[in-house]
Design a protein around this motif. Structure first.
Motif, PDB file in Angstrom:
ATOM      1  N   GLU A   1      23.058  22.616  -6.136  1.00 11.50           N
ATOM      2  CA  GLU A   1      22.456  23.659  -6.614  1.00 11.50           C
ATOM      3  C   GLU A   1      22.885  24.933  -5.461  1.00 11.50           C
ATOM      4  O   GLU A   1      23.211  26.124  -6.042  1.00 11.50           O
ATOM      5  CB  GLU A   1      20.750  23.695  -6.615  1.00 11.50           C
TER       6      GLU A   1
ATOM      7  N   LEU B   1      20.200  27.918 -13.070  1.00 10.69           N
ATOM      8  CA  LEU B   1      20.090  26.737 -12.116  1.00 10.69           C
ATOM      9  C   LEU B   1      18.659  26.451 -11.915  1.00 10.69           C
ATOM     10  O   LEU B   1      17.982  27.228 -11.610  1.00 10.69           O
ATOM     11  CB  LEU B   1      20.750  26.828 -10.794  1.00 10.69           C
ATOM     12  N   GLU B   2      18.301  24.981 -12.119  1.00 10.20           N
ATOM     13  CA  GLU B   2      17.166  24.553 -11.820  1.00 10.20           C
ATOM     14  C   GLU B   2      15.985  25.427 -12.542  1.00 10.20           C
ATOM     15  O   GLU B   2      15.018  26.120 -12.046  1.00 10.20           O
ATOM     16  CB  GLU B   2      16.626  24.515 -10.574  1.00 10.20           C
TER      17      GLU B   2
ATOM     18  N   ASP C   1      18.652  21.074 -15.050  1.00  9.25           N
ATOM     19  CA  ASP C   1      19.511  21.323 -13.831  1.00  9.25           C
ATOM     20  C   ASP C   1      20.509  22.642 -14.110  1.00  9.25           C
ATOM     21  O   ASP C   1      20.670  23.571 -13.168  1.00  9.25           O
ATOM     22  CB  ASP C   1      20.619  20.175 -13.470  1.00  9.25           C
ATOM     23  N   MET C   2      21.130  22.868 -15.232  1.00 10.06           N
ATOM     24  CA  MET C   2      21.775  23.847 -15.233  1.00 10.06           C
ATOM     25  C   MET C   2      22.201  24.360 -16.763  1.00 10.06           C
ATOM     26  O   MET C   2      22.302  23.493 -17.695  1.00 10.06           O
ATOM     27  CB  MET C   2      23.403  23.600 -14.724  1.00 10.06           C
TER      28      MET C   2
END
Length: 287
Positions: A119, A154-155, A170-171
């Motif tokens: 990340e 992200l996240e 996650d993405m």
């Protein structure tokens, strides 16, 4: 549609979710509670058997377990559990039956560390890489160089008010030739399993996402896949995560809810097993 309040709360090595103040399960919890995993039984037995076998020796026709006993004593010490002066069958059994969890926790810890570093790399930050994770980080850097993802989210915490679950993807990023992609990072030794499709579908069909602190409709994506990060490289795998997989994900939710209702520790009032009865009771009920 009313915008809900979706929150993720971190505690220790875990986390939890709420939607409008109500606790809801995460995507991976839904799958874990409702999807049978018979392979795990074989893995657990194999891990324990190998742990014992690797620590046994033989001399003069006798099996020597000194190394096994010493390592179990060290394991007990790290867990803060006293190791008896005299070998205890109960203590040995207690420690051995949890050996596979030690293996699982080490893998999970590695995965968590790789996710955190990935990340930060995706955000363009400079990082200090622990020596054991150098290969994984190099592999992720190679993915970034090869695919050059853009407009990355992200996240991202997501949530469904309809089906009452949440999760953290996650993405989401744009990849050349693939369009807007929902990506999950996996670091397991054997690679991503098919059930990851259910995880991706759970994220994809959540109604809301928390982006930059604001709850918005879940962004649409064109493609779903998994980045398998290893010490020796990476692979990008496409995964089907459409309506059929989402339906199976919801079946997992139903099965998990049913099992939770039958747990005697959960006084849900929806247990299907009643108290034992006698013929006299049956006749009284019938009259």
């Amino acid at each position: 549609m009313t915008t809900p309040e979706i929150k993720r709360r971190n505690y220790g090595r875990g986390h939890g979710y709420t939607i409008n103040g109500e606790k809801v399960p995460g995507v991976t919890t839904v799958i874990g509670n409702g999807l049978p995993k018979p392979a795990l039984m074989g893995w657990a037995a194999k891990t324990i058997a190998e742990y014992v076998a690797d620590r046994l020796d033989q001399a003069d026709g006798h099996v020597i377990a000194d190394q096994l006993v010493a390592d179990l004593g060290e394991l007990a010490h790290t867990k803060g559990k006293p190791w008896p002066d005299k070998l205890s069958r109960t203590k040995v059994a207690e420690l051995l039956k949890g050996i596979h969890y030690e293996d699982r926790d080490q893998a999970a810890k590695r995965g968590t560390e790789v996710h955190a570093l990935a990340e930060r790399l995706a955000r363009g930050e400079e990082i200090e890489v622990p020596e054991p994770l150098t290969g994984h980080v190099d592999a992720y850097l190679q993915f970034l160089a090869d695919w050059q993802p853009t407009d990355a989210l992200l996240e991202v915490t997501v949530g469904s008010t309809t089906h009452r679950y949440s999760g953290t993807l996650d993405m989401i990023a744009t990849l050349p030739g693939l369009g807007r992609c929902l990506l999950d990072i996996k670091t397991s030794r054997s690679g991503p399993f098919g059930e990851v499709a259910l995880q991706l579908a759970g994220y994809r069909y959540a109604e809301f996402a928390v982006i930059d602190g604001e709850t918005v409709p879940m962004p649409e994506v064109d493609w779903c896949g998994v980045i398998w990060i290893r010490a020796d490289g990476y692979d990008l795998y496409p995964f089907e995560a459409g309506p059929a997989q989402f339906r199976t994900f919801l079946y997992c939710r139903q099965v998990g809810d049913f099992l939770a209702d039958q747990d005697p520790r959960n006084d849900s009032g929806r247990a299907v097993k009643g108290a034992a009865i006698t013929p006299d009771q049956a006749l009284q009920e019938a009259s």
